[in-house]
Design a protein around this motif. Sequence first.
Motif, PDB file in Angstrom:
ATOM      1  N   PHE A   1       0.833  -1.206   0.000  1.00 35.50           N
ATOM      2  CA  PHE A   1       0.000   0.000   0.000  1.00 35.50           C
ATOM      3  C   PHE A   1       0.863   1.251   0.000  1.00 35.50           C
ATOM      4  CE2 PHE A   1      -3.686   2.492   0.735  1.00 35.50           C
ATOM      5  CZ  PHE A   1      -3.367   3.455   1.671  1.00 35.50           C
ATOM      6  N   LEU A   2       1.857   1.284   0.894  1.00 32.45           N
ATOM      7  CA  LEU A   2       2.716   2.462   1.006  1.00 32.45           C
ATOM      8  C   LEU A   2       3.465   2.713  -0.295  1.00 32.45           C
ATOM      9  CD1 LEU A   2       4.041   1.938   4.627  1.00 32.45           C
ATOM     10  CD2 LEU A   2       2.681   3.859   3.853  1.00 32.45           C
ATOM     11  N   ASN A   3       3.924   1.635  -0.918  1.00 36.24           N
ATOM     12  CA  ASN A   3       4.640   1.798  -2.183  1.00 36.24           C
ATOM     13  C   ASN A   3       3.735   2.416  -3.242  1.00 36.24           C
ATOM     14  OD1 ASN A   3       7.371   0.977  -1.985  1.00 36.24           O
ATOM     15  ND2 ASN A   3       6.685  -1.115  -1.651  1.00 36.24           N
ATOM     16  N   ALA A   4       2.489   1.942  -3.253  1.00 36.32           N
ATOM     17  CA  ALA A   4       1.543   2.504  -4.222  1.00 36.32           C
ATOM     18  C   ALA A   4       1.305   3.981  -3.944  1.00 36.32           C
ATOM     19  CB  ALA A   4       0.229   1.740  -4.153  1.00 36.32           C
ATOM     20  N   GLN A   5       1.227   4.341  -2.673  1.00 36.69           N
ATOM     21  CA  GLN A   5       0.985   5.737  -2.304  1.00 36.69           C
ATOM     22  C   GLN A   5       2.139   6.620  -2.728  1.00 36.69           C
ATOM     23  OE1 GLN A   5      -1.944   6.968  -0.936  1.00 36.69           O
ATOM     24  NE2 GLN A   5      -2.529   4.908  -1.470  1.00 36.69           N
ATOM     25  N   ILE A   6       3.358   6.109  -2.572  1.00 38.29           N
ATOM     26  CA  ILE A   6       4.525   6.916  -2.928  1.00 38.29           C
ATOM     27  C   ILE A   6       4.520   7.200  -4.420  1.00 38.29           C
ATOM     28  CG2 ILE A   6       7.046   6.898  -3.067  1.00 38.29           C
ATOM     29  CD1 ILE A   6       7.119   5.502  -0.410  1.00 38.29           C
ATOM     30  N   ASP A   7       4.035   6.237  -5.199  1.00 36.44           N
ATOM     31  CA  ASP A   7       4.006   6.445  -6.643  1.00 36.44           C
ATOM     32  C   ASP A   7       2.877   7.348  -7.103  1.00 36.44           C
ATOM     33  OD1 ASP A   7       5.034   3.050  -7.376  1.00 36.44           O
ATOM     34  OD2 ASP A   7       6.186   4.910  -7.199  1.00 36.44           O
TER      35      ASP A   7
ATOM     36  N   GLU B   1       8.087   1.229   8.317  1.00 36.62           N
ATOM     37  CA  GLU B   1       8.362   2.543   8.918  1.00 36.62           C
ATOM     38  C   GLU B   1       9.159   3.431   7.989  1.00 36.62           C
ATOM     39  OE1 GLU B   1       7.179   3.996  11.730  1.00 36.62           O
ATOM     40  OE2 GLU B   1       5.919   2.210  11.708  1.00 36.62           O
ATOM     41  N   SER B   2      10.182   2.857   7.355  1.00 39.23           N
ATOM     42  CA  SER B   2      11.027   3.685   6.487  1.00 39.23           C
ATOM     43  C   SER B   2      10.231   4.148   5.266  1.00 39.23           C
ATOM     44  CB  SER B   2      12.295   2.937   6.071  1.00 39.23           C
ATOM     45  OG  SER B   2      11.980   1.940   5.132  1.00 39.23           O
ATOM     46  N   LEU B   3       9.318   3.297   4.786  1.00 38.44           N
ATOM     47  CA  LEU B   3       8.472   3.708   3.669  1.00 38.44           C
ATOM     48  C   LEU B   3       7.566   4.852   4.090  1.00 38.44           C
ATOM     49  CD1 LEU B   3       7.352   0.431   1.883  1.00 38.44           C
ATOM     50  CD2 LEU B   3       8.694   2.288   0.928  1.00 38.44           C
ATOM     51  N   LYS B   4       7.038   4.739   5.309  1.00 38.74           N
ATOM     52  CA  LYS B   4       6.164   5.803   5.819  1.00 38.74           C
ATOM     53  C   LYS B   4       6.915   7.119   5.848  1.00 38.74           C
ATOM     54  CE  LYS B   4       2.994   3.430   8.896  1.00 38.74           C
ATOM     55  NZ  LYS B   4       2.719   3.119  10.284  1.00 38.74           N
TER      56      LYS B   4
END
Lengths: 432, 395
Positions: free
Chosen positions: A239-245, B62-65
């Motif tokens: 999810f976080l990876n998708a958000q970053i993109d 955490e690091s991604l956040k």
Amino acid sequence: IEDIITKMQDDKTGGVPIRTVKSFLSKIPSVVTGTDIVQWLMKNLSIEDPVEAIHLGSLIAAQGYIFPISDHVLTMKDDGTFYRFQAPYFWPSNCWEPENTDYAIYLCKRTMQNKARLELADYEAENLARLQRAFARKWEFIFMQAEAQVKIDRKKDKTERKILDSQERAFWDVHRPVPGCVNTTEMDIRKCRRLKNPQKVKKSVYGVTEESQAQSPVHVLSQPIRKTTKEDIRKQITFLNAQIDRHCLKMSKVAESLIAYTEQYVEYDPLITPAEPSNPWISDDVALWDIEMSKEPSQQRVKRWGFSFDEILKDQVGRDQFLRFLESEFSSENLRFWLAVQDLKKQPLQDVAKRVEEIWQEFLAPGAPSAINLDSHSYEITSQNVKDGGRYTFEDAQEHIYKLMKSDSYARFLRSNAYQDLLLAKKKVWLL
Amino acid sequence: MCDQTFLVNVFGSCDKCFKQRALRPVFKKSQQLSYCSTCTEIMATEGLHENETLASLKSEAESLKGKLEEERAKLHDVELHQVAERVEALGQFVMKTRRTLKGHGNKVLCMDWCKDKRRIVSSSQDGKVIVWDSFTTNKEHAVTMPCTWVMACAYAPSGCAIACGGLDNKCSVYPLTFDKNENMAAKKKSVAMHTNYLSACSFTNSDMQILTASGDGTCALWDVESGQLLQSFHGHGADVLCLDLAPSETGNTFVSGGCDKKAMVWDMRSGQCVQAFETHESDINSVRYYPSGDAFASGSDDATCRLYDLRADREVAIYSKESIIFGASSVDFSLSGRLLFAGYNDYTINVWDVLKGSRVSILFGHENRVSTLRVSPDGTAFCSGSWDHTLRVWA
């Protein structure tokens, strides 16, 4: 909430002047005037309106953190009435749920003391009578406990006793409020589970241990909180990876957009710009609603259709006008298709398959009577979907048609005579 | 003659991939299996993967956040209220109670407007659900639920039915009939089934689908006719307390808020969470979309209301004051989105200027917590329900 109040209280003891006041024959220890409290609140919490400060003070009192020394009703007034702070032992954040036995002991104790000012109020006398009947068998035990408490109290210093007595009384005012007063110990049942004292261990106010502890009648909500598993975290990482993109807008753009929207609609907001002819709730006249129900749209309403494509689709009258315009151009199949798909999504599950077939036949099948123009890619996807026949079969096609109408037909409609005439409120005879 | 050692190879079908290969003995949880060389290697690396501890995954998350926050912060070039300085200030507001609806015997927990702009449905702790014509203050229908604490109720778009639920863990739909002889409770249809209390429910833009939120941490979409589950939404780490559907005609998203302090935006079609926001410091009691659908507001036990924009993927405003120390239970926007009405547990309603971030007005009147608040469909008024057993319509 309680944490915030507690913090405030700690600050207060430093800030508000607590004095011993001489009055008639005796001294009244450790009190604060209502005015002082209001002043302090206004200064330290930047409150402009004293009404607000009084309200806040009353609430803090109602929760049981301060109390008037000579009244059972827990409110606060902005005058010279005296108030005292509640002892931390009695604070609501300790999750008190005092038993009726404790209350009985307390009332009993009060009757043993011969001071005039400690006489029971009417509702308290009633409560005591009721409890005597309820606890008939245990009464001896309660009586003994009360006597023991009185003995302990007598040993204390006179001033200290005055203070403690009043604090004890205030405690009971919170947990057994005067009839007609708000009971601030009532809790939202959804939050009950997460009290600091989840086991609801019944602490007795007077250290009385009871063999027969009644079960709390609160709805038992036992739900183990799910532990985060590795799978959960892996999902989170995806999810976080998708958000970053994701492509995001700058704050300045977003702010401009929000402001623009609000400014455009402000004239339509009846709570900001008074409605014409009047707001029915204020004038008790439903003229406004009658006008809206009629087929004749007001100029303002027509103008709104021009704000965005969604606006005209939302308004029944607007849709009708748009449809009529398209019919005159022999291009109504697009809008009818869009409306049919919207309708499809509103159908109960059992009717979906049938409707899908109907829509396909009417708009998309080779030789369809109202053939719509889809590019080959969308057509491919849609014909595949039709085989499964779900509610979202035509989603892709609908999106295409929506974009098509928005950029083409809608734009032309806004430029059309039909629309412009309505906008300028010119009367026109509709040829049926 | 040289010494040669021969490895005896057993040929057969691999226990994992079933291909005919040379096999080796492999021990998995003290059970002997025969794997081919490829599968053995895969198992070896999987083992490594298994050993990737919870801790290492957590630190990766955490690091991604952190990286995400960095990226977003780059776009945070200005504050909303700064840009809004050029907007004209609002005049003085005089809002009064125009109608008081009395009739509930206990705390009012939830209410919803009918599309006809005057009827409302409200539910309370004693299990009663009442439909009123709030303009005349007449009660039109009343039904008693078999459970107490009816925390959610909703009006169907057609105006012909209502849905409600609470501690019974279900959402039931009642068709509204004007036949005095018919018992409303007889036609009741049980639609949703959760494993914990129902905290919120809403019809989509049709009478045929209902979206629910529950204390079991999930949201779900149901087909009313059949009672079938169409889609479920998992992701909240604790009770979900509220939800709101996006206002668009073509929209397929909704936002939910819960006790895990998160507000999550979902795609109704796929069941996936598309955006999440975690800046509140306590339970989120209420979420409501901004009228354009590009943003939403939330009210929380941390005594603040916040505005989140979906395009910036960020919190863009906080509405709070030092003097407000009680949680906000319910929020809603006025029609233009300029005003945010918020009901609090300190018995008051605060009216906020959404753009400037300042408080416009404070409304007194209720004698106990304000538990629910909704603006009418045409924006001419808003209604608040409270633990003092009454509902008030303000304009």
